[in-house]
Motif scaffolding. Structure first.
Motif, PDB file in Angstrom:
ATOM      1  N   HIS A 159       0.877  -1.338  -0.068  1.00 35.77           N
ATOM      2  CA  HIS A 159       0.005   0.035   0.090  1.00 35.77           C
ATOM      3  C   HIS A 159       0.741   1.107   0.078  1.00 35.77           C
ATOM      4  CE1 HIS A 159      -3.327   2.514   0.617  1.00 35.77           C
ATOM      5  NE2 HIS A 159      -3.185   3.017   1.908  1.00 35.77           N
TER       6      HIS A 159
ATOM      7  N   THR B 142      -6.593   3.657   4.327  1.00 34.75           N
ATOM      8  CA  THR B 142      -5.714   2.528   4.651  1.00 34.75           C
ATOM      9  C   THR B 142      -6.338   1.336   5.486  1.00 34.75           C
ATOM     10  OG1 THR B 142      -3.850   3.907   4.612  1.00 34.75           O
ATOM     11  CG2 THR B 142      -3.508   1.762   5.868  1.00 34.75           C
TER      12      THR B 142
ATOM     13  N   ALA C 127      -7.062  -2.540   4.471  1.00 35.96           N
ATOM     14  CA  ALA C 127      -6.743  -3.419   5.188  1.00 35.96           C
ATOM     15  C   ALA C 127      -7.596  -4.502   5.795  1.00 35.96           C
ATOM     16  CB  ALA C 127      -5.710  -2.994   6.155  1.00 35.96           C
TER      17      ALA C 127
ATOM     18  N   PHE D  71       2.838  -1.803   4.516  1.00 40.79           N
ATOM     19  CA  PHE D  71       2.558  -0.308   4.515  1.00 40.79           C
ATOM     20  C   PHE D  71       3.605   0.636   4.248  1.00 40.79           C
ATOM     21  CE2 PHE D  71       1.304   3.288   7.300  1.00 40.79           C
ATOM     22  CZ  PHE D  71       0.351   3.889   6.320  1.00 40.79           C
TER      23      PHE D  71
ATOM     24  N   SER E 284       5.017   3.706   5.109  1.00 40.41           N
ATOM     25  CA  SER E 284       4.637   4.970   5.950  1.00 40.41           C
ATOM     26  C   SER E 284       5.712   5.941   5.696  1.00 40.41           C
ATOM     27  CB  SER E 284       4.849   4.531   7.435  1.00 40.41           C
ATOM     28  OG  SER E 284       4.330   5.303   8.327  1.00 40.41           O
TER      29      SER E 284
ATOM     30  N   GLU F  45      -0.559   3.078  11.192  1.00 43.08           N
ATOM     31  CA  GLU F  45       0.559   2.101  11.762  1.00 43.08           C
ATOM     32  C   GLU F  45      -0.190   1.614  12.990  1.00 43.08           C
ATOM     33  OE1 GLU F  45       4.450   3.177  12.659  1.00 43.08           O
ATOM     34  OE2 GLU F  45       4.846   4.251  10.900  1.00 43.08           O
TER      35      GLU F  45
ATOM     36  N   LEU G 131      -3.161  -0.785  11.985  1.00 45.98           N
ATOM     37  CA  LEU G 131      -2.738  -1.930  11.193  1.00 45.98           C
ATOM     38  C   LEU G 131      -2.266  -2.882  12.194  1.00 45.98           C
ATOM     39  CD1 LEU G 131      -0.952  -0.237   7.917  1.00 45.98           C
ATOM     40  CD2 LEU G 131      -3.274  -1.534   8.113  1.00 45.98           C
TER      41      LEU G 131
END
Length: 324
Positions: A73, A100, A104, A117, A119, A154, A157
Motif C-alpha cells: 500500500h 488504509t 486492510a 504499508f 509509512s 500504523e 494496522l
C-alpha cells in the motif's frame, strides 16, 4: 511464504509505478495495480483496478483482492510544503488512516497473508541531534499532520493484525529520490545544471536519503521474508550525507562543476525564518539520520545501489532530455 499474486496501490505514482515495473520484469508474480488515473507506462501484463476516490465509504476491493497474497500500500495523501486544506489533519486522516484501514480490513477478510504499508520517517520525528539517529524501535514523535496520520495508520494496522492474523510490515523511508523525482530535488538538479551559484558550500548536517532502487529492493525483500512479519523498518541508502555533499554528488552526475559558496548557516537560517521559509531551511540545514542495522540483522539486507550510482541514474534522464 509462497507468494504468487501481489496487489499494489498508488500504481500511477512515483514509488508504486516504479515498483510495479520492477516486479513485472520477471514472471514470478501476477500483478494488480490500483490506479486513480490511467498509466500508460505500466506493462500490459499488469491487471488494472481503477477507483475514483480512495476515501469513498462504499469502495469495494473484493475483485482486486481475490486470491491476492500480498498487498503493498503506497497510495497516500503526501506531505506538502504549502498546505491549502482548512483542516489538514482531517484530510490526511481520511486518506492515510481511514482509507488504509478500510483496505486492510477487506484484505484480511479476503485472506491476504501480508500487508506492506509504506509509512514515513516523519513518524519518528522531524530531525535528529548531532550524534543521534532514529531507529525503528524509537518511541514515535510525529510533529505535523502528515506524520501523525501515518502513525495512526500504523497503530490501526498493528491492532488489525492482532485480531485477524494478517501479517503487517511497516516501512518508514526517508526522503526518496530517483528517476522521475520532482519538487525540491528536481529544483536542485536544474540549478546545478544551469551553473547557478548556491550558498551551500559549508553545510555540515547529516541527512539520510534513499534511492528509489534501494527502496524497491527492500520492499521486494519484505514480500516473502519470514522475519519481516509484523516488523517496522526504517529505509535509507546507509551513510548519511550533508547538503553540501549531496549537491556535489548531483554536480558530478551532471558532469559539471558546482559553485557552492560557504555562507554562514546560522545567517541563512535566520533569513529563511524571517521570510517564512523556516520549514525549507530545516530540510536544507537540519539533520535527519537513521540507523538501518535492523534491516541487515533480520533480513540480511544491505542497500545494493551506491549513493553516487543512484544519483547518476536519477540525473541521466534529465541529461538526455536536455540534448533533445
Amino acid at each position: 511464504m509462497k507468494v504468487e499474486k501481489i496487489f499494489v496501490t498508488g500504481g500511477s505514482g512515483f514509488l508504486g509505478g516504479a515498483l510495479l515495473r520492477h516486479l513485472a520484469k520477471g514472471d514470478q508474480y501476477s500483478l494488480i495495480a490500483a490506479l486513480r488515473k490511467e498509466c500508460r507506462e505500466l506493462p500490459e501484463s499488469i491487471r488494472r483496478f481503477a477507483f475514483a476516490d480512495l476515501t469513498a465509504d462504499d469502495i469495494n476491493w473484493h475483485d482486486a483482492l481475490n486470491q491476492v497474497d500480498v498487498v503493498v500500500h503506497s497510495a497516500a495523501r503526501v506531505h506538502v510544503m504549502e498546505e491549502s486544506a482548512v483542516d489538514p489533519l482531517a484530510e490526511f486522516r481520511r486518506v492515510n488512516v481511514d482509507a488504509t484501514l478500510n483496505l486492510a480490513l477487506q484484505a484480511a477478510r479476503a485472506g491476504v497473508k501480508r500487508f506492506i504499508f509504506i509509512s514515513s520517517i516523519k513518524v519518528n520525528g522531524e530531525s535528529t541531534r548531532p550524534g543521534c539517529v532514529f531507529t525503528a524501535d524509537d518511541v514515535p514523535a510525529p510533529v505535523d499532520p502528515y506524520g501523525i496520520s501515518k502513525l495512526e495508520a500504523e497503530l490501526g494496522l498493528q491492532a488489525l493484525s492482532t485480531t485477524t492474523g494478517m501479517e503487517v510490515v511497516i516501512l518508514r523511508p526517508v526522503l526518496v529520490y530517483g528517476v522521475g523525482v520532482k519538487a525540491n530535488f528536481l529544483s536542485m538538479i536544474r540549478w546545478l545544471q544551469r551553473g547557478v551559484p548556491l550558498p551551500f558550500g559549508a553545510v555540515h548536517n547529516k541527512r539520510s536519503l534513499v534511492s528509489l532502487d534501494n527502496l524497491i529492493d527492500f520492499i521486494v525483500a519484505c514480500i516473502d521474508h519470514p522475519a519481516a512479519a509484523n516488523q517496522t523498518f526504517l529505509v535509507s541508502d546507509g551513510p548519511a550525507v550533508s547538503t553540501t555533499e549531496l549537491l556535489r554528488g548531483i554536480a558530478a552526475a551532471l558532469h559539471s562543476s558546482s559553485i557552492l559558496l560557504p555562507m554562514p548557516v546560522n545567517l541563512m537560517i535566520t533569513v529563511a525564518n524571517v521570510v517564512g521559509k523556516g520549514a525549507v531551511a530545516q530540510r536544507i540545514f537540519g539533520s535527519l539520520e537513521v540507523d538501518i542495522s535492523k534491516n541487515q540483522r533480520l533480513l540480511g539486507w544491505v542497500p545494493p545501489v551506491s549513493f553516487q550510482c543512484a544519483l547518476d541514474a536519477t540525473v541521466k534522464p534529465f541529461l538526455e532530455s536536455c540534448k533533445k
